[in-house]
Scaffold this motif. Sequence first.
Motif: not given
Length: 176
Positions: A46, A49, A52
Amino acid sequence: MDFARRCEHCGKVIPDDADPRRIYCTRRCLNAAMNGLTAEARREAKAGRICTHCGEPIPTERRVDALFCSGRCQSAARHARDRAAKVPIERPVPVRPSCPICGKPVARRGKTFCSRSCATRHKHATGKISNASLAGYYRRGATTHPPRGQDKKSPASESGADNHSDLVSSYIGPPP
């Protein structure tokens, strides 16, 4: 020097009569070690990341397939996507028919005239209702003023019709 085998999770001594391939003292230590390994592997997967929507790093506590750093970013991205996809619908302007008598628009669907007075004017103009037949019946009584072209004795009075509907149908005509 101690040559006893020790549990890789808690460090306790593994009994000598245990299977030589055994590296954990109990099933509980085995499960805890496996869960710890998978949790560490998940944390590593993870890491790094990026959200978005806002570009901030996604916290490791979020799911592996998370695309947003928070519920607020997810909601904002959904609203922005919906606003961008929303295309104004061009609906045709309803065309209302106009009254054939006065020319005003007819307010209700299925109606031909804008008002009751226009409908009555149309009936008088087309001869569906004659002023002479109605004037005599409604103002002076049914037998005092017969419609044009008839003498004072009406067919209704000759036949002995006494009720109201027979008198009306004799002057106006049978109901449609």
